[in-house]
Design an enzyme around this catalytic site. Structure first.
Site, PDB file in Angstrom:
ATOM      1  N   THR A   1      69.768   9.236  81.391  1.00  0.00           N
ATOM      2  CA  THR A   1      70.575   9.320  80.171  1.00  0.00           C
ATOM      3  C   THR A   1      72.010   8.871  80.475  1.00  0.00           C
ATOM      4  O   THR A   1      72.463   8.910  81.631  1.00  0.00           O
ATOM      5  CB  THR A   1      70.560  10.770  79.619  1.00  0.00           C
ATOM      6  OG1 THR A   1      71.167  10.769  78.335  1.00  0.00           O
ATOM      7  CG2 THR A   1      71.307  11.724  80.529  1.00  0.00           C
ATOM      8  N   GLY A   2      72.706   8.408  79.449  1.00  0.00           N
ATOM      9  CA  GLY A   2      74.140   8.117  79.584  1.00  0.00           C
ATOM     10  C   GLY A   2      74.476   6.911  80.428  1.00  0.00           C
ATOM     11  O   GLY A   2      75.526   6.892  81.085  1.00  0.00           O
TER      12      GLY A   2
ATOM     13  N   HIS B   1      61.511   2.071  74.489  1.00  0.00           N
ATOM     14  CA  HIS B   1      62.139   2.461  73.223  1.00  0.00           C
ATOM     15  C   HIS B   1      63.500   1.786  73.112  1.00  0.00           C
ATOM     16  O   HIS B   1      64.323   1.863  74.026  1.00  0.00           O
ATOM     17  CB  HIS B   1      62.308   3.980  73.135  1.00  0.00           C
ATOM     18  CG  HIS B   1      63.233   4.388  72.029  1.00  0.00           C
ATOM     19  ND1 HIS B   1      63.016   4.017  70.715  1.00  0.00           N
ATOM     20  CD2 HIS B   1      64.396   5.080  72.039  1.00  0.00           C
ATOM     21  CE1 HIS B   1      63.998   4.483  69.969  1.00  0.00           C
ATOM     22  NE2 HIS B   1      64.860   5.120  70.749  1.00  0.00           N
TER      23      HIS B   1
ATOM     24  N   SER C   1      67.080  11.688  77.396  1.00  0.00           N
ATOM     25  CA  SER C   1      66.861  12.805  76.465  1.00  0.00           C
ATOM     26  C   SER C   1      65.536  12.662  75.718  1.00  0.00           C
ATOM     27  O   SER C   1      65.048  13.610  75.115  1.00  0.00           O
ATOM     28  CB  SER C   1      68.023  12.896  75.468  1.00  0.00           C
ATOM     29  OG  SER C   1      68.139  11.668  74.771  1.00  0.00           O
ATOM     30  N   GLU C   2      64.955  11.463  75.757  1.00  0.00           N
ATOM     31  CA  GLU C   2      63.668  11.240  75.092  1.00  0.00           C
ATOM     32  C   GLU C   2      62.499  11.329  76.055  1.00  0.00           C
ATOM     33  O   GLU C   2      61.408  10.826  75.766  1.00  0.00           O
ATOM     34  CB  GLU C   2      63.665   9.867  74.393  1.00  0.00           C
ATOM     35  CG  GLU C   2      64.731   9.677  73.347  1.00  0.00           C
ATOM     36  CD  GLU C   2      64.654  10.675  72.207  1.00  0.00           C
ATOM     37  OE1 GLU C   2      63.677  11.436  72.133  1.00  0.00           O
ATOM     38  OE2 GLU C   2      65.607  10.708  71.407  1.00  0.00           O
TER      39      GLU C   2
HETATM   40 ZN   LIG Z   1      66.699   5.542  70.055  1.00  0.00          ZN
END
Ligand SMILES: [Zn+2]
Length: 262
Positions: free
Chosen positions: A45-46, A95, A75-76
């Protein structure tokens, strides 16, 4: 077992392509690959997907626990894990927020018409799934309802998701999806969209085995509306109306977007 070092490098490469092609902005998007039966590699993330290194990748188990890596997983991560758990044949998940596909997702218009041969063969159809808050179970729950039939999804008011038999297969499906959305958008601008008829679609579906494509990939139009995949004036007069309705809907949306109509 897949070579973890190579797989990390592959994630870096796919991230670089996703960013370079404008499928994400800033730190958006997340990509993963199945490492073995119990672990996946996922982007952290980030961080911008265009500037990752192999050392940035995070290894998690199928419950989302970090096994190795110094960064925090996307986070996904639970959306990715859900895809791997429900589809043992899936080894890559991508994604992103590609602008044309996401435009259709924001407009609430599914890419569900059989209009391009390669898309019919590879993706079948691309359903539009309901919006859910990112990072929560409601985000991926609507995807899971249709994950048995489809390999590409429009996520309402969000973006797109593709899954594949390996990481690059998932990425190429994202390319195909965005290219399809771009072409569909141009066709709408030109004022007309011809739809392949059922016989033409069946011949393309029959080619899947030859190209090593999953034979059960669904076609949203064929499966949810048996009259949808027919050319205007051909075997099903209702289909002509359906195609024209779609053209009108999208054209109206584009015209309103461009403020060409008061
Ligand atoms: Zn997205």
């Amino acid at each position: 077992m897949t070579n973890p070092h190579q797989l990390k490098r592959d994630l870096v490469e796919v991230g670089r392509r996703v960013y370079a092609r404008g499928y994400v902005a800033s730190n958006d998007g997340n990509i993963s690959a199945r490492l073995d039966e119990k672990r996946i590699l996922i982007t952290p993330t980030g961080i911008s997907k265009g500037f990752m290194t192999p050392e940035d990748m995070v290894v998690v188990d199928l419950d989302g626990n970090v096994v190795s890596g110094t960064k925090k997983a996307s986070s996904e991560v639970f959306m990715h894990l859900a895809a791997y758990k429900h589809r043992p044949d899936v080894h890559g998940v991508c994604h992103a927020h590609p602008p044309y596909a996401t435009g259709f997702a924001v407009a609430g218009i599914p890419l569900d018409k059989c209009i391009l041969p390669e898309v019919v063969v590879v993706l079948g159809g691309i359903p539009l799934v309901e919006y859910g808050t990112p990072g929560t179970e409601e985000f991926f729950a609507p995807v899971l309802k249709r994950i048995d039939k489809y390999d590409a999804f429009l996520l309402a008011n969000h973006g797109a998701l593709t899954i594949g038999k390996d990481l690059f297969n998932a990425y190429y499906k994202m390319e195909t999806l965005e290219h399809f959305a771009h072409i569909a958008f141009v066709a709408q601008q030109l004022g007309h969209m011809n739809v392949l008829n059922r016989d033409q679609v069946q011949k393309l579906t029959d080619l899947r085995a030859k190209f090593g494509v999953r034979t059960t990939v669904g076609c949203v139009s064929c499966e949810e509306d048996s009259s949808a995949c027919a050319v205007p004036g051909a075997e099903d007069p209702g289909a002509a109306a359906g195609a024209e309705d779609l053209v009108k809907t999208i054209t109206d949306a584009v015209m309103q977007k461009l403020n060409l109509r008061t």
